[in-house]
Enzyme design. Structure first.
Site, PDB file in Angstrom:
ATOM      1  N   SER A 204     -50.587  -5.464   2.891  1.00  0.00           N
ATOM      2  CA  SER A 204     -51.249  -5.701   1.599  1.00  0.00           C
ATOM      3  C   SER A 204     -50.474  -6.736   0.794  1.00  0.00           C
ATOM      4  O   SER A 204     -49.281  -6.556   0.533  1.00  0.00           O
ATOM      5  CB  SER A 204     -51.360  -4.399   0.810  1.00  0.00           C
TER       6      SER A 204
ATOM      7  N   ARG B 189     -45.429   2.012  -5.817  1.00  0.00           N
ATOM      8  CA  ARG B 189     -44.729   1.038  -4.985  1.00  0.00           C
ATOM      9  C   ARG B 189     -43.345   0.687  -5.547  1.00  0.00           C
ATOM     10  O   ARG B 189     -42.895  -0.459  -5.494  1.00  0.00           O
ATOM     11  CB  ARG B 189     -45.562  -0.239  -4.806  1.00  0.00           C
TER      12      ARG B 189
ATOM     13  N   GLU C  91     -47.273  -7.453  -3.753  1.00  0.00           N
ATOM     14  CA  GLU C  91     -46.702  -6.288  -3.070  1.00  0.00           C
ATOM     15  C   GLU C  91     -45.788  -6.756  -1.935  1.00  0.00           C
ATOM     16  O   GLU C  91     -44.792  -6.124  -1.635  1.00  0.00           O
ATOM     17  CB  GLU C  91     -47.805  -5.373  -2.519  1.00  0.00           C
TER      18      GLU C  91
END
Length: 302
Positions: free
Chosen positions: A224, A175, A294
């Site tokens: 998420s 990420r 996130e």
């Protein structure tokens, strides 16, 4: 020539659109948050580079795309918020056994183009509700693949001009992509491989069905909430800490998927963020694991 919003930051002249004190909540999936001091939609690459070059280096710059994984804080966002318009930044063009896609193109649209061309390897993008620019900037991934697995290069606007960076130069990690400081993704090339159209369509249908069965896709959410820690699933840690269904004002942890926050109606950004921090504290106390956000959070509190 410079113009000034009701705030501390001046904006140089540009050919695109600039709006002072522009509401941002309507752009975000959560539908919360305050205004941007400036919301800027540049006309093209040159306009964007000229803007970045002329801005005072002390002026904050944030970039939003589909805003599907974003909390805008209630006090709004100082400085400049960039939102690349679909024209010209949303174009998708076939390039051999691959595609060059603009940063404003939706990930799912790119997946559909690949499927229509009988090219495989980009099906996972149909399960990511964002834009190509955001996908590159955060090395988005789902269903066993990440952007790093299929990206050849990305073009990035900086104060010095447009740079084309090979995938190996982007320092991809979980990420994360190491973009140049202040860089804004303009477009990227994705490689694919010839595939069986029926198999590609079946895989995309499987991904859509999995999302609808396990995620609150029709709610005001942000995807998420936390990254998966090494060796763990974030949702399982939240669940074990008693977080599923937890509420704070109009904010709630999804009953369907414990790694999703929801605006049940009337939530503030502060309530959503505070609920997320409560989950982090519960998980830390229960398992000793430190969850990392996130969802991106920008702006200042009310």
């Amino acid at each position: 020539m410079e113009v000034r919003a009701p705030g501390p930051h001046a904006l140089p002249a540009l050919r695109g659109r600039a709006e002072a004190q522009a509401p941002l909540a309507p752009f975000t999936w959560f539908r919360v948050g305050g205004p941007a001091e400036w919301l800027v939609r540049p006309a093209d690459d040159e306009d964007l580079v000229a803007l970045l070059r002329a801005l005072d280096p002390a002026t904050p710059v944030a970039v939003i795309g589909a805003a599907s994984n974003l909390i805008v804080r209630d006090g709004g966002v100082p400085g400049v918020v960039l939102r690349l318009p679909a024209r010209p930044f949303g174009a998708i063009a076939r390039d051999g056994e691959g595609f060059v896609a603009g940063a404003a193109a939706l990930d799912a649209t790119l997946a559909q183009h690949a499927a229509a061309a009988g090219l495989a390897g980009l099906e996972f993008l149909s399960g990511i509700p964002g834009t190509v620019g955001g996908a590159v900037a955060m090395n988005a991934g789902a269903y066993g693949r990440e952007v790093k697995d299929c990206l050849d290069w990305a073009e990035v606007a900086t104060r010095a001009g447009v740079r084309r960076l090979a995938a190996a130069e982007l320092g991809f990690a979980y990420r994360h992509a190491a973009l140049p400081e202040g860089g804004v993704v303009l477009r990227a090339r994705f490689r694919a491989t010839p595939g069986e159209p029926a198999a590609i369509a079946a895989r995309m249908a499987e991904i859509r069905a999995a999302r609808e069965a396990t995620q609150p896709v029709r709610a005001r959410t942000g995807g998420s909430t936390f990254r998966n820690p090494e060796g763990h699933k974030a949702w399982a840690l939240v669940d074990a800490a008693g977080g599923r269904g937890l509420r704070r004002g109009g904010a709630q942890v999804s009953e369907q998927h414990a790694n999703f926050l929801l605006n049940t109606g009337g939530a503030t950004a502060a309530e959503l963020e505070a609920l997320g921090e409560e989950l982090r504290a519960r998980v830390r106390a229960q398992s000793g694991v430190e969850l990392q956000w996130e969802i991106k959070r920008i702006g200042v509190p009310a």
